[in-house]
Enzyme design. Structure first.
Site, PDB file in Angstrom:
ATOM      1  N   GLU A  12     -13.918  -7.846  -7.944  1.00  0.00           N
ATOM      2  CA  GLU A  12     -13.812  -8.799  -6.823  1.00  0.00           C
ATOM      3  C   GLU A  12     -14.748  -9.958  -7.135  1.00  0.00           C
ATOM      4  O   GLU A  12     -15.935  -9.758  -7.374  1.00  0.00           O
ATOM      5  CB  GLU A  12     -14.185  -8.099  -5.502  1.00  0.00           C
ATOM      6  CG  GLU A  12     -14.368  -9.008  -4.308  1.00  0.00           C
ATOM      7  CD  GLU A  12     -13.156  -9.911  -3.994  1.00  0.00           C
ATOM      8  OE1 GLU A  12     -12.041  -9.403  -3.894  1.00  0.00           O
ATOM      9  OE2 GLU A  12     -13.364 -11.131  -3.850  1.00  0.00           O
ATOM     10  N   HIS A  29       0.817  -1.222   0.000  1.00  0.00           N
ATOM     11  CA  HIS A  29       0.000   0.000   0.000  1.00  0.00           C
ATOM     12  C   HIS A  29       0.847   1.268   0.000  1.00  0.00           C
ATOM     13  O   HIS A  29       0.437   2.285  -0.568  1.00  0.00           O
ATOM     14  CB  HIS A  29      -0.974  -0.032   1.177  1.00  0.00           C
ATOM     15  CG  HIS A  29      -2.028  -1.093   1.022  1.00  0.00           C
ATOM     16  ND1 HIS A  29      -2.590  -1.759   2.079  1.00  0.00           N
ATOM     17  CD2 HIS A  29      -2.600  -1.618  -0.104  1.00  0.00           C
ATOM     18  CE1 HIS A  29      -3.472  -2.641   1.621  1.00  0.00           C
ATOM     19  NE2 HIS A  29      -3.489  -2.579   0.305  1.00  0.00           N
ATOM     20  N   SER A  67      -6.668  -1.597  -0.773  1.00  0.00           N
ATOM     21  CA  SER A  67      -6.224  -0.839  -1.950  1.00  0.00           C
ATOM     22  C   SER A  67      -7.339  -0.001  -2.602  1.00  0.00           C
ATOM     23  O   SER A  67      -7.077   1.142  -3.003  1.00  0.00           O
ATOM     24  CB  SER A  67      -5.604  -1.801  -2.973  1.00  0.00           C
ATOM     25  OG  SER A  67      -6.437  -2.908  -3.222  1.00  0.00           O
ATOM     26  N   ASP A  70      -3.439  -8.235  -7.510  1.00  0.00           N
ATOM     27  CA  ASP A  70      -3.101  -8.664  -6.148  1.00  0.00           C
ATOM     28  C   ASP A  70      -3.900  -9.914  -5.777  1.00  0.00           C
ATOM     29  O   ASP A  70      -4.754  -9.890  -4.890  1.00  0.00           O
ATOM     30  CB  ASP A  70      -3.428  -7.480  -5.204  1.00  0.00           C
ATOM     31  CG  ASP A  70      -3.094  -7.778  -3.759  1.00  0.00           C
ATOM     32  OD1 ASP A  70      -2.266  -8.668  -3.494  1.00  0.00           O
ATOM     33  OD2 ASP A  70      -3.666  -7.098  -2.873  1.00  0.00           O
ATOM     34  N   HIS A 114      -8.163  -7.590  -8.124  1.00  0.00           N
ATOM     35  CA  HIS A 114      -8.518  -8.423  -6.971  1.00  0.00           C
ATOM     36  C   HIS A 114      -8.665  -7.467  -5.788  1.00  0.00           C
ATOM     37  O   HIS A 114      -7.733  -7.259  -5.013  1.00  0.00           O
ATOM     38  CB  HIS A 114      -7.441  -9.466  -6.687  1.00  0.00           C
ATOM     39  CG  HIS A 114      -7.234 -10.443  -7.814  1.00  0.00           C
ATOM     40  ND1 HIS A 114      -6.647 -10.106  -9.005  1.00  0.00           N
ATOM     41  CD2 HIS A 114      -7.566 -11.765  -7.915  1.00  0.00           C
ATOM     42  CE1 HIS A 114      -6.612 -11.161  -9.800  1.00  0.00           C
ATOM     43  NE2 HIS A 114      -7.155 -12.186  -9.161  1.00  0.00           N
ATOM     44  N   ASP A 169     -14.512 -12.247 -12.404  1.00  0.00           N
ATOM     45  CA  ASP A 169     -13.123 -12.697 -12.400  1.00  0.00           C
ATOM     46  C   ASP A 169     -12.197 -11.538 -12.816  1.00  0.00           C
ATOM     47  O   ASP A 169     -12.437 -10.864 -13.826  1.00  0.00           O
ATOM     48  CB  ASP A 169     -12.969 -13.869 -13.377  1.00  0.00           C
ATOM     49  CG  ASP A 169     -11.524 -14.302 -13.480  1.00  0.00           C
ATOM     50  OD1 ASP A 169     -10.990 -14.830 -12.492  1.00  0.00           O
ATOM     51  OD2 ASP A 169     -10.909 -14.056 -14.531  1.00  0.00           O
ATOM     52  N   GLY A 170     -11.148 -11.345 -12.040  1.00  0.00           N
ATOM     53  CA  GLY A 170     -10.260 -10.206 -12.253  1.00  0.00           C
ATOM     54  C   GLY A 170      -9.547 -10.231 -13.595  1.00  0.00           C
ATOM     55  O   GLY A 170      -9.426  -9.193 -14.259  1.00  0.00           O
TER      56      GLY A 170
HETATM   57  C1  LIG Z   1      -5.074 -10.274  -1.482  1.00  0.00           C
HETATM   58  S1  LIG Z   1      -6.770  -9.973  -1.550  1.00  0.00           S
HETATM   59  C2  LIG Z   1      -6.899  -8.362  -2.206  1.00  0.00           C
HETATM   60  C3  LIG Z   1      -6.477  -7.259  -1.296  1.00  0.00           C
HETATM   61  C4  LIG Z   1      -6.631  -5.891  -1.862  1.00  0.00           C
HETATM   62  N1  LIG Z   1      -6.045  -5.775  -3.199  1.00  0.00           N
HETATM   63  C5  LIG Z   1      -5.954  -4.874  -0.960  1.00  0.00           C
HETATM   64  O1  LIG Z   1      -4.768  -4.578  -1.139  1.00  0.00           O
HETATM   65  O2  LIG Z   1      -6.634  -4.355  -0.083  1.00  0.00           O
HETATM   66  C6  LIG Z   1      -7.269 -10.958  -2.903  1.00  0.00           C
HETATM   67  C7  LIG Z   1      -8.759 -10.864  -3.238  1.00  0.00           C
HETATM   68  O3  LIG Z   1      -8.961 -11.501  -4.501  1.00  0.00           O
HETATM   69  C8  LIG Z   1     -10.244 -12.103  -4.487  1.00  0.00           C
HETATM   70  N2  LIG Z   1     -10.260 -13.070  -5.599  1.00  0.00           N
HETATM   71  C9  LIG Z   1      -9.890 -14.371  -5.611  1.00  0.00           C
HETATM   72  N3  LIG Z   1      -9.963 -14.882  -6.853  1.00  0.00           N
HETATM   73  C10 LIG Z   1     -10.367 -13.858  -7.665  1.00  0.00           C
HETATM   74  C11 LIG Z   1     -10.583 -13.731  -9.064  1.00  0.00           C
HETATM   75  N4  LIG Z   1     -10.414 -14.769  -9.880  1.00  0.00           N
HETATM   76  N5  LIG Z   1     -10.967 -12.544  -9.550  1.00  0.00           N
HETATM   77  C12 LIG Z   1     -11.153 -11.472  -8.719  1.00  0.00           C
HETATM   78  N6  LIG Z   1     -10.975 -11.525  -7.384  1.00  0.00           N
HETATM   79  C13 LIG Z   1     -10.576 -12.701  -6.869  1.00  0.00           C
HETATM   80  C14 LIG Z   1     -10.358 -12.688  -3.110  1.00  0.00           C
HETATM   81  O4  LIG Z   1     -11.709 -12.874  -2.768  1.00  0.00           O
HETATM   82  C15 LIG Z   1      -9.677 -11.582  -2.266  1.00  0.00           C
HETATM   83  O5  LIG Z   1     -10.641 -10.681  -1.795  1.00  0.00           O
END
Ligand SMILES: C[S@@+](CC[C@H](N)C(=O)[O-])C[C@H]1O[C@@H](n2cnc3c(N)ncnc32)[C@H](O)[C@@H]1O
Length: 279
Positions: A119, A18, A101, A165, A41, A144-145
Site C-alpha cells: 500500500e 471479494h 481484500s 486492484d 494495492h 509502490d504496488g
Molecule cells: C481500490 S483500493 C484497494 C482496495 C483493496 N484491494 C480491497 O479490495 O479492499 C486502491 C488502493 O491503492 C492504493 N494505491 C494507490 N496508488 C498505489 C500504488 N502506486 N501502489 C500501491 N498502492 C497504491 C490507494 O491508496 C488505495 O488504498
C-alpha cells in the site's frame, strides 16, 4: 491523486471482487502445498460502514447492504465464505464494518501460506498495519504496488494469487498495469493474477486483447453492470483472471446473474463471462 477506499468500501464493485477473491483462494487452499497471496494495492484493510465516508456516499447500502441471508441454493455455497467474513446478517441493515481484500485473505490462508501486502499511501498503510495485527505469515510494504510486485515474483512457493486492484485515477493506469503484468508474467507464468477494473472505455478491451495475444492459455474476463442511472457513477466493473482455477468460469455463470439482479440500480443489469483465447 487522493483515492480513499473508505468512500466505496462494501459497494457493488467490492462485493463482486471479494466474492470472486474468496472463490479463487478457496480453490488454492485445496492443496496442502504452501501458497502466497500478493495484494499490490491493499487499501486500509477494514472499513467503518457507520463512518462519515460511507454515510456520505451510501454505496455500501446498495452493495453489501443488499446481500442478505438466506441465499438461494444455487449460490449459497459460493457466497458462504464472503458472507461469513463480511458479517452479513438478515436482521441488520448493514454490518458495522467491512473487511477489505487483505483481511479476507488473512482469514482464508493457512499457517503454511504467506501474505504480501503493498500500500503506497501512508495513512492507509498505517490503518492496514493495525487492521492486520500481528501475523507472522504477513509482510507489509509501504511502497509502490507495481515496483514491489516485480521484486516479489516468482515466489519460492511457485503457487499463489496476485490481486491487482488500483484506484484507476491516473490516466496512465492501464498502461502502467500492462507493463507490470508483462514483467510479472515473464517471471512467473504459472501464477494466478486477478485484475479488477472499472468498465468505462475501451481500455479493458485492449488489455484483454494484449493478454490473449501474448499468452497461449486462457484469460478469463468477468464483468458486472448494475445499470446505474446516476450520471458519472460507476455502473460496471470487471475482473481479468489469468491462470484462473478451472471451476471459476462455471461458478461465475451461477454467481453473476444473481449479483446483477440483487444489486441492480436500473432495469437492465448485465453480466458477462468470457473465456478469451488467443487468435
Ligand atoms: C481500490 S483500493 C484497494 C482496495 C483493496 N484491494 C480491497 O479490495 O479492499 C486502491 C488502493 O491503492 C492504493 N494505491 C494507490 N496508488 C498505489 C500504488 N502506486 N501502489 C500501491 N498502492 C497504491 C490507494 O491508496 C488505495 O488504498
Amino acid at each position: 491523486m487522493n483515492y480513499r477506499h473508505e468512500f466505496h468500501a462494501g459497494n457493488f464493485a467490492d462485493v463482486f471482487k471479494h466474492i470472486l477473491l474468496t472463490r479463487i483462494l478457496a480453490y488454492l487452499m485445496r492443496k496442502d502445498a504452501p501458497a502466497v497471496y500478493i495484494d499490490t494495492h491493499s487499501g486500509a484493510g477494514l472499513y467503518d460502514l457507520a463512518g462519515e465516508a460511507a454515510k456520505a456516499t451510501k454505496e455500501a447500502l446498495a452493495g453489501v447492504g443488499r446481500l442478505k441471508p438466506p441465499f438461494p441454493p444455487l449460490v449459497e455455497e459460493l457466497v458462504a465464505d464472503w458472507a461469513r467474513l463480511a458479517g452479513v446478517d438478515a436482521k441488520l441493515a448493514m454490518p458495522a464494518t467491512y473487511p477489505g481484500s487483505p483481511l479476507i485473505a488473512q482469514q482464508l490462508l493457512r499457517a503454511q501460506d504467506r501474505i504480501c501486502l503493498v500500500e503506497k499511501h501512508h495513512g492507509a498503510a498505517g490503518s492496514l498495519r493495525i487492521a492486520c495485527g500481528r501475523d507472522r505469515r504477513l509482510k507489509l510494504f509501504e511502497a509502490d504496488g507495481y515496483a514491489t510486485l516485480k521484486a516479489l515474483v516468482p515466489p519460492p512457493e511457485r503457487r499463489g494469487l496476485v490481486l491487482i486492484d488500483p484506484p484507476f485515477e491516473a490516466s496512465s493506469e492501464f498502461a502502467d498495469l500492462r507493463l507490470a503484468l508483462d514483467e510479472a508474467l515473464k517471471r512467473w507464468p504459472q501464477g494466478t493474477f486477478a485484475i479488477w477494473y472499472p468498465v468505462k472505455d475501451q481500455e479493458p478491451e485492449r488489455l484483454v486483447a494484449h493478454l490473449a495475444a501474448m499468452r497461449r492459455e486462457k484469460v478469463l474476463r468477468l464483468e458486472l453492470d448494475i445499470d446505474s442511472p446516476t450520471p458519472g457513477a460507476l455502473s460496471a466493473c470487471g475482473m481479468i483472471v489469468i491462470n484462473a482455477p478451472f471451476v471459476l468460469a462455471a461458478e461465475a455463470r451461477r454467481l453473476l446473474p444473481w449479483l446483477a439482479q440483487t444489486m441492480r440500480q436500473g432495469d437492465n443489469p448485465r453480466w458477462r463471462v468470457d473465456e478469451v483465447r488467443a487468435g
